[in-house]
Write a protein that holds these residues in place. Sequence first.
Motif, short mmCIF file in Angstrom:
data_model
loop_
_atom_site.label_atom_id
_atom_site.label_comp_id
_atom_site.label_asym_id
_atom_site.label_seq_id
_atom_site.Cartn_x
_atom_site.Cartn_y
_atom_site.Cartn_z
N ILE A 1 -5.63 0.69 -1.18
CA ILE A 1 -4.85 1.30 -2.26
C ILE A 1 -3.37 1.35 -1.88
O ILE A 1 -2.49 1.14 -2.73
N MET A 2 -3.07 1.59 -0.61
CA MET A 2 -1.68 1.60 -0.17
C MET A 2 -1.03 0.23 -0.38
O MET A 2 0.13 0.14 -0.81
N GLU A 3 -1.78 -0.82 -0.11
CA GLU A 3 -1.25 -2.17 -0.30
C GLU A 3 -0.96 -2.44 -1.77
O GLU A 3 0.08 -3.01 -2.14
N LYS A 4 -1.88 -2.01 -2.64
CA LYS A 4 -1.68 -2.20 -4.08
C LYS A 4 -0.49 -1.38 -4.58
O LYS A 4 0.30 -1.85 -5.40
N THR A 5 -0.37 -0.15 -4.08
CA THR A 5 0.75 0.69 -4.49
C THR A 5 2.06 0.10 -4.01
O THR A 5 3.06 0.09 -4.75
N ARG A 6 2.08 -0.37 -2.77
CA ARG A 6 3.29 -0.99 -2.24
C ARG A 6 3.70 -2.19 -3.06
O ARG A 6 4.89 -2.39 -3.37
N LYS A 7 2.73 -3.00 -3.46
CA LYS A 7 3.03 -4.19 -4.27
C LYS A 7 3.65 -3.78 -5.60
O LYS A 7 4.63 -4.37 -6.06
N LEU B 1 11.63 7.32 -0.77
CA LEU B 1 10.79 7.66 -1.93
C LEU B 1 9.64 6.66 -2.06
O LEU B 1 8.52 7.03 -2.40
N GLU B 2 9.94 5.41 -1.79
CA GLU B 2 8.93 4.38 -1.87
C GLU B 2 7.85 4.58 -0.81
O GLU B 2 6.66 4.49 -1.08
N ASP B 3 8.28 4.90 0.40
CA ASP B 3 7.31 5.13 1.49
C ASP B 3 6.44 6.35 1.21
O ASP B 3 5.24 6.34 1.51
N ILE B 4 7.04 7.38 0.64
CA ILE B 4 6.30 8.61 0.37
C ILE B 4 5.17 8.36 -0.61
O ILE B 4 4.02 8.79 -0.40
N VAL B 5 5.46 7.68 -1.70
CA VAL B 5 4.42 7.49 -2.72
C VAL B 5 3.33 6.55 -2.22
O VAL B 5 2.15 6.71 -2.56
N VAL B 6 3.68 5.58 -1.39
CA VAL B 6 2.66 4.70 -0.81
C VAL B 6 1.74 5.52 0.10
O VAL B 6 0.51 5.38 0.07
N LYS B 7 2.34 6.40 0.89
CA LYS B 7 1.54 7.27 1.76
C LYS B 7 0.66 8.20 0.95
O LYS B 7 -0.53 8.40 1.27
N LEU B 8 1.19 8.77 -0.12
CA LEU B 8 0.41 9.66 -0.99
C LEU B 8 -0.79 8.93 -1.58
O LEU B 8 -1.87 9.50 -1.70
N SER B 9 -0.60 7.68 -1.94
CA SER B 9 -1.72 6.92 -2.51
C SER B 9 -2.81 6.69 -1.47
O SER B 9 -4.00 6.74 -1.78
N GLY B 10 -2.39 6.46 -0.23
CA GLY B 10 -3.37 6.29 0.84
C GLY B 10 -4.10 7.57 1.18
O GLY B 10 -5.28 7.55 1.52
N ILE B 11 -3.39 8.70 1.07
CA ILE B 11 -4.02 10.00 1.33
C ILE B 11 -5.04 10.32 0.25
O ILE B 11 -6.18 10.70 0.55
#
Length: 348
Positions: free
Chosen positions: A18-24, A39-49
Amino acid sequence: MDLLNQTVKKIGKLDDEIMEKTRKRVDNLIKPIGSLGKLEDIVVKLSGITKKPFPKVDNKAVIVFAADHGVYEEGVAAYPQEVTVIQTLNFVKGVTGVCALAKQARADVIPVDIGIKEDVKEEGIINRKIKYGTDNMAKGPAMSREEAIKSIEVGIEIAEKEIKKGRNLLATGEMGICNTTPSSAIVSVIGGYAPIEVTGKGANYPEDKLLHKASVIKRAIEINKPDPEDGIDILSKVGGLEIGGMAGVMLAGAANRVPVVVDGFISTAAALIAYKIEPKVKDYLIPSHFSAEKGAIKGSKLLGLRPMLDMDMRLGEGSGAVLAFNIVEAAVYMNNEMITFEEAGINV
Protein backbone atom coordinates in the motif's frame (compact mmCIF):
# COMPACT_ATOMS: atom_id res chain seq x y z
CA MET A 1 2.85 -9.06 31.79
CA ASP A 2 0.27 -10.95 29.72
CA LEU A 3 -1.18 -7.77 28.23
CA LEU A 4 2.26 -6.45 27.34
CA ASN A 5 3.27 -9.74 25.69
CA GLN A 6 0.01 -9.96 23.74
CA THR A 7 0.40 -6.38 22.55
CA VAL A 8 3.98 -6.86 21.40
CA LYS A 9 3.02 -10.01 19.48
CA LYS A 10 0.43 -8.02 17.50
CA ILE A 11 2.96 -5.49 16.20
CA GLY A 12 3.71 -6.25 12.57
CA LYS A 13 5.48 -4.51 9.72
CA LEU A 14 4.16 -1.61 7.71
CA ASP A 15 2.23 -2.54 4.57
CA ASP A 16 4.85 -2.07 1.86
CA GLU A 17 2.42 -2.75 -1.00
CA ILE A 18 0.00 0.00 0.00
CA MET A 19 2.91 2.36 0.70
CA GLU A 20 4.23 1.76 -2.81
CA LYS A 21 0.81 2.49 -4.33
CA THR A 22 0.41 5.62 -2.22
CA ARG A 23 3.88 6.82 -3.14
CA LYS A 24 3.11 6.31 -6.83
CA ARG A 25 -0.08 8.34 -6.52
CA VAL A 26 1.60 11.09 -4.49
CA ASP A 27 4.35 11.31 -7.08
CA ASN A 28 1.68 11.82 -9.75
CA LEU A 29 -0.29 14.50 -7.93
CA ILE A 30 -0.46 17.78 -9.83
CA LYS A 31 2.89 19.11 -8.60
CA PRO A 32 6.59 18.44 -9.17
CA ILE A 33 7.69 15.15 -7.59
CA GLY A 34 8.87 15.72 -4.02
CA SER A 35 7.82 19.36 -3.97
CA LEU A 36 5.68 18.95 -0.84
CA GLY A 37 8.59 17.39 1.01
CA LYS A 38 7.84 15.75 4.32
CA LEU A 39 4.08 15.95 3.76
CA GLU A 40 4.53 13.33 1.08
CA ASP A 41 6.56 11.06 3.36
CA ILE A 42 4.04 11.41 6.17
CA VAL A 43 1.04 10.30 4.15
CA VAL A 44 2.96 7.37 2.66
CA LYS A 45 3.88 6.27 6.18
CA LEU A 46 0.28 6.71 7.35
CA SER A 47 -0.92 4.47 4.54
CA GLY A 48 1.56 1.79 5.57
CA ILE A 49 0.48 2.06 9.21
CA THR A 50 -3.25 1.96 8.55
CA LYS A 51 -3.21 -0.26 5.44
CA LYS A 52 -5.39 2.37 3.77
CA PRO A 53 -4.51 4.38 0.64
CA PHE A 54 -6.51 7.33 1.99
CA PRO A 55 -5.90 7.36 5.75
CA LYS A 56 -7.87 9.63 8.06
CA VAL A 57 -6.70 11.53 11.14
CA ASP A 58 -9.92 13.29 12.10
CA ASN A 59 -10.31 11.86 15.62
CA LYS A 60 -7.28 13.02 17.59
CA ALA A 61 -6.28 12.85 21.25
CA VAL A 62 -3.23 13.43 23.40
CA ILE A 63 -2.95 11.19 26.45
CA VAL A 64 -1.14 13.03 29.24
CA PHE A 65 0.30 10.92 32.06
CA ALA A 66 1.09 12.62 35.36
CA ALA A 67 3.46 11.27 38.02
CA ASP A 68 5.98 12.37 40.61
CA HIS A 69 9.59 11.32 41.16
CA GLY A 70 11.45 10.37 44.30
CA VAL A 71 14.68 11.78 42.87
CA TYR A 72 13.17 15.22 43.45
CA GLU A 73 14.62 15.08 46.96
CA GLU A 74 18.11 15.34 45.44
CA GLY A 75 17.46 18.96 44.46
CA VAL A 76 17.19 18.47 40.70
CA ALA A 77 14.16 20.68 40.03
CA ALA A 78 13.53 24.41 40.08
CA TYR A 79 9.82 24.12 40.86
CA PRO A 80 8.09 22.59 43.89
CA GLN A 81 6.73 19.08 43.48
CA GLU A 82 3.19 20.36 44.17
CA VAL A 83 3.16 21.77 40.64
CA THR A 84 2.54 18.25 39.29
CA VAL A 85 -0.90 18.02 40.90
CA ILE A 86 -1.73 21.69 40.21
CA GLN A 87 -1.01 21.34 36.50
CA THR A 88 -2.85 18.03 36.28
CA LEU A 89 -5.95 19.77 37.63
CA ASN A 90 -5.40 22.52 35.07
CA PHE A 91 -5.60 19.97 32.25
CA VAL A 92 -9.23 19.39 33.20
CA LYS A 93 -9.84 23.14 33.17
CA GLY A 94 -8.35 23.34 29.69
CA VAL A 95 -5.93 26.15 30.54
CA THR A 96 -2.45 24.65 30.07
CA GLY A 97 -0.17 24.96 27.04
CA VAL A 98 -1.16 21.62 25.54
CA CYS A 99 -4.83 22.38 26.14
CA ALA A 100 -4.62 25.64 24.20
CA LEU A 101 -2.87 24.00 21.27
CA ALA A 102 -5.21 20.99 21.37
CA LYS A 103 -8.21 23.28 21.04
CA GLN A 104 -6.69 24.80 17.92
CA ALA A 105 -5.96 21.33 16.52
CA ARG A 106 -9.46 20.03 17.42
CA ALA A 107 -7.98 17.33 19.65
CA ASP A 108 -8.96 16.04 23.07
CA VAL A 109 -6.66 16.09 26.10
CA ILE A 110 -6.93 12.99 28.31
CA PRO A 111 -5.16 13.40 31.68
CA VAL A 112 -4.16 10.29 33.63
CA ASP A 113 -2.91 10.09 37.21
CA ILE A 114 -0.47 7.21 36.98
CA GLY A 115 1.68 8.17 39.96
CA ILE A 116 1.06 11.60 41.47
CA LYS A 117 2.32 11.95 45.03
CA GLU A 118 -1.10 13.14 46.24
CA ASP A 119 -4.59 11.74 45.80
CA VAL A 120 -6.32 13.59 42.97
CA LYS A 121 -10.07 13.28 42.92
CA GLU A 122 -11.35 15.37 40.04
CA GLU A 123 -13.84 14.44 37.37
CA GLY A 124 -12.06 14.26 34.05
CA ILE A 125 -8.81 12.82 35.42
CA ILE A 126 -8.43 9.08 34.93
CA ASN A 127 -7.12 7.52 38.14
CA ARG A 128 -4.71 4.68 37.35
CA LYS A 129 -2.23 5.45 40.12
CA ILE A 130 0.35 2.68 40.55
CA LYS A 131 2.14 4.28 43.49
CA TYR A 132 2.62 7.70 45.03
CA GLY A 133 5.58 8.68 42.89
CA THR A 134 8.69 6.67 42.12
CA ASP A 135 11.37 5.93 44.68
CA ASN A 136 14.58 7.94 44.64
CA MET A 137 16.62 6.41 41.83
CA ALA A 138 19.79 7.94 43.27
CA LYS A 139 19.44 5.52 46.19
CA GLY A 140 17.99 2.45 44.47
CA PRO A 141 15.56 1.42 41.71
CA ALA A 142 12.87 3.97 40.83
CA MET A 143 10.32 1.15 40.96
CA SER A 144 10.07 -2.62 40.86
CA ARG A 145 10.07 -4.48 37.56
CA GLU A 146 6.42 -5.39 38.20
CA GLU A 147 5.51 -1.71 38.67
CA ALA A 148 7.34 -0.80 35.48
CA ILE A 149 5.39 -3.42 33.53
CA LYS A 150 2.16 -2.19 35.11
CA SER A 151 2.87 1.38 34.01
CA ILE A 152 3.32 0.20 30.43
CA GLU A 153 0.14 -1.87 30.61
CA VAL A 154 -1.83 1.10 31.96
CA GLY A 155 -0.72 3.02 28.87
CA ILE A 156 -1.78 0.13 26.64
CA GLU A 157 -5.19 -0.13 28.30
CA ILE A 158 -5.97 3.58 28.04
CA ALA A 159 -4.78 3.80 24.42
CA GLU A 160 -6.82 0.76 23.39
CA LYS A 161 -9.90 2.21 25.07
CA GLU A 162 -9.48 5.39 23.04
CA ILE A 163 -8.83 3.47 19.84
CA LYS A 164 -12.08 1.56 20.37
CA LYS A 165 -13.82 4.94 20.51
CA GLY A 166 -12.52 5.65 17.01
CA ARG A 167 -9.32 7.55 17.67
CA ASN A 168 -7.16 7.46 14.56
CA LEU A 169 -4.31 9.68 15.72
CA LEU A 170 -2.79 9.68 19.21
CA ALA A 171 -0.04 11.66 20.91
CA THR A 172 1.87 11.19 24.15
CA GLY A 173 2.15 13.87 26.82
CA GLU A 174 3.31 14.05 30.43
CA MET A 175 3.42 16.08 33.61
CA GLY A 176 5.90 15.42 36.39
CA ILE A 177 8.23 17.83 38.11
CA CYS A 178 11.90 16.85 37.48
CA ASN A 179 11.04 14.19 34.89
CA THR A 180 13.85 15.40 32.63
CA THR A 181 16.14 13.72 35.17
CA PRO A 182 14.97 10.13 34.49
CA SER A 183 14.65 10.98 30.79
CA SER A 184 18.31 12.03 30.69
CA ALA A 185 19.20 8.84 32.53
CA ILE A 186 17.36 6.72 29.95
CA VAL A 187 19.11 8.40 27.01
CA SER A 188 22.45 8.15 28.82
CA VAL A 189 22.02 4.41 29.43
CA ILE A 190 20.78 3.50 25.95
CA GLY A 191 23.19 5.74 24.06
CA GLY A 192 26.19 5.20 26.29
CA TYR A 193 26.50 8.95 26.82
CA ALA A 194 28.03 10.57 29.88
CA PRO A 195 25.10 12.09 31.84
CA ILE A 196 26.45 15.63 31.43
CA GLU A 197 26.12 15.23 27.64
CA VAL A 198 22.35 14.74 27.86
CA THR A 199 21.42 16.76 30.95
CA GLY A 200 19.64 20.05 30.35
CA LYS A 201 17.82 22.67 32.33
CA GLY A 202 14.33 21.16 32.05
CA ALA A 203 11.84 23.57 33.62
CA ASN A 204 14.38 26.39 34.05
CA TYR A 205 16.78 24.56 36.34
CA PRO A 206 19.77 26.88 36.94
CA GLU A 207 22.64 26.46 34.47
CA ASP A 208 25.18 26.62 37.29
CA LYS A 209 23.61 23.56 38.93
CA LEU A 210 23.63 21.27 35.89
CA LEU A 211 26.76 19.49 37.07
CA HIS A 212 24.89 18.53 40.24
CA LYS A 213 21.91 17.25 38.24
CA ALA A 214 24.24 15.23 36.00
CA SER A 215 26.07 13.84 39.02
CA VAL A 216 22.78 12.62 40.50
CA ILE A 217 21.99 10.84 37.23
CA LYS A 218 25.48 9.34 37.12
CA ARG A 219 25.07 8.06 40.67
CA ALA A 220 21.67 6.52 39.84
CA ILE A 221 23.12 4.67 36.87
CA GLU A 222 26.12 3.44 38.85
CA ILE A 223 23.99 2.22 41.75
CA ASN A 224 21.28 0.53 39.68
CA LYS A 225 23.31 -0.73 36.69
CA PRO A 226 20.39 -0.86 34.22
CA ASP A 227 20.79 -3.22 31.27
CA PRO A 228 21.00 -1.04 28.10
CA GLU A 229 19.27 -3.75 26.06
CA ASP A 230 16.34 -4.32 28.45
CA GLY A 231 13.76 -1.55 28.19
CA ILE A 232 11.82 -2.73 31.22
CA ASP A 233 14.96 -2.93 33.33
CA ILE A 234 15.93 0.63 32.35
CA LEU A 235 12.43 1.90 33.08
CA SER A 236 12.28 0.24 36.47
CA LYS A 237 15.70 1.39 37.61
CA VAL A 238 15.99 4.96 36.31
CA GLY A 239 12.64 5.75 34.69
CA GLY A 240 9.26 7.15 35.63
CA LEU A 241 5.69 5.93 35.78
CA GLU A 242 4.51 8.48 33.21
CA ILE A 243 7.34 7.42 30.91
CA GLY A 244 6.11 3.84 31.14
CA GLY A 245 2.56 4.97 30.40
CA MET A 246 3.66 6.79 27.26
CA ALA A 247 5.67 3.78 26.11
CA GLY A 248 2.51 1.71 26.52
CA VAL A 249 0.52 4.08 24.31
CA MET A 250 3.16 3.73 21.60
CA LEU A 251 3.10 -0.05 21.77
CA ALA A 252 -0.70 -0.11 21.70
CA GLY A 253 -0.77 2.25 18.72
CA ALA A 254 1.59 -0.01 16.80
CA ALA A 255 -0.36 -3.13 17.73
CA ASN A 256 -3.60 -1.55 16.52
CA ARG A 257 -2.10 0.19 13.47
CA VAL A 258 -2.81 3.68 14.80
CA PRO A 259 -0.08 6.32 14.40
CA VAL A 260 1.31 7.93 17.56
CA VAL A 261 2.91 11.39 17.48
CA VAL A 262 5.87 11.67 19.84
CA ASP A 263 6.34 14.93 21.73
CA GLY A 264 9.75 16.19 22.87
CA PHE A 265 12.51 14.94 25.13
CA ILE A 266 10.53 13.01 27.73
CA SER A 267 8.26 11.38 25.15
CA THR A 268 11.36 10.48 23.15
CA ALA A 269 12.79 8.75 26.22
CA ALA A 270 9.52 6.79 26.43
CA ALA A 271 9.83 5.95 22.73
CA LEU A 272 13.30 4.55 23.39
CA ILE A 273 11.86 2.30 26.11
CA ALA A 274 9.13 1.10 23.71
CA TYR A 275 11.73 0.56 20.98
CA LYS A 276 13.88 -1.56 23.30
CA ILE A 277 10.84 -3.71 24.06
CA GLU A 278 9.86 -4.09 20.39
CA PRO A 279 11.95 -2.37 17.66
CA LYS A 280 9.12 -2.47 15.09
CA VAL A 281 7.23 0.14 17.15
CA LYS A 282 9.47 2.80 15.62
CA ASP A 283 7.69 2.53 12.27
CA TYR A 284 4.42 3.60 13.88
CA LEU A 285 5.81 6.73 15.52
CA ILE A 286 5.75 10.23 14.07
CA PRO A 287 8.29 12.54 15.72
CA SER A 288 6.98 16.06 16.18
CA HIS A 289 9.67 18.58 17.10
CA PHE A 290 13.30 19.13 18.02
CA SER A 291 12.99 19.88 21.70
CA ALA A 292 15.32 22.58 23.02
CA GLU A 293 16.23 20.20 25.86
CA LYS A 294 19.91 19.20 25.65
CA GLY A 295 19.54 15.44 25.20
CA ALA A 296 16.61 15.55 22.77
CA ILE A 297 18.56 15.44 19.52
CA LYS A 298 20.67 12.53 20.75
CA GLY A 299 17.49 10.71 21.78
CA SER A 300 15.95 11.20 18.33
CA LYS A 301 19.13 9.98 16.66
CA LEU A 302 19.09 6.84 18.79
CA LEU A 303 15.57 6.20 17.50
CA GLY A 304 16.55 7.01 13.95
CA LEU A 305 13.64 9.44 13.61
CA ARG A 306 13.93 13.05 12.47
CA PRO A 307 11.33 15.47 13.93
CA MET A 308 9.50 17.74 11.51
CA LEU A 309 9.45 20.99 13.52
CA ASP A 310 12.19 23.13 15.07
CA MET A 311 10.40 25.62 17.31
CA ASP A 312 12.76 25.95 20.32
CA MET A 313 9.98 24.40 22.45
CA ARG A 314 10.58 22.50 25.71
CA LEU A 315 7.27 22.71 27.55
CA GLY A 316 6.38 19.04 27.39
CA GLU A 317 2.76 18.08 28.19
CA GLY A 318 2.44 16.86 24.59
CA SER A 319 2.41 20.44 23.31
CA GLY A 320 4.80 19.86 20.41
CA ALA A 321 3.00 16.68 19.38
CA VAL A 322 -0.35 18.45 19.27
CA LEU A 323 1.16 21.27 17.22
CA ALA A 324 2.37 18.63 14.76
CA PHE A 325 -1.18 17.23 14.49
CA ASN A 326 -1.81 20.10 12.08
CA ILE A 327 1.05 19.01 9.83
CA VAL A 328 -0.07 15.38 9.85
CA GLU A 329 -3.61 16.44 8.97
CA ALA A 330 -2.29 18.67 6.20
CA ALA A 331 -0.55 15.64 4.68
CA VAL A 332 -3.84 13.76 4.65
CA TYR A 333 -5.62 16.71 3.03
CA MET A 334 -2.92 16.83 0.36
CA ASN A 335 -3.55 13.17 -0.44
CA ASN A 336 -7.34 13.46 -0.38
CA GLU A 337 -7.91 16.79 -2.09
CA MET A 338 -5.27 17.05 -4.81
CA ILE A 339 -5.80 15.45 -8.18
CA THR A 340 -3.25 13.64 -10.34
CA PHE A 341 -1.91 14.89 -13.68
CA GLU A 342 -3.98 12.18 -15.37
CA GLU A 343 -7.16 13.32 -13.59
CA ALA A 344 -6.38 16.88 -14.69
CA GLY A 345 -5.99 15.79 -18.31
CA ILE A 346 -2.31 16.69 -18.41
CA ASN A 347 0.18 14.40 -20.06
CA VAL A 348 3.67 14.55 -18.52
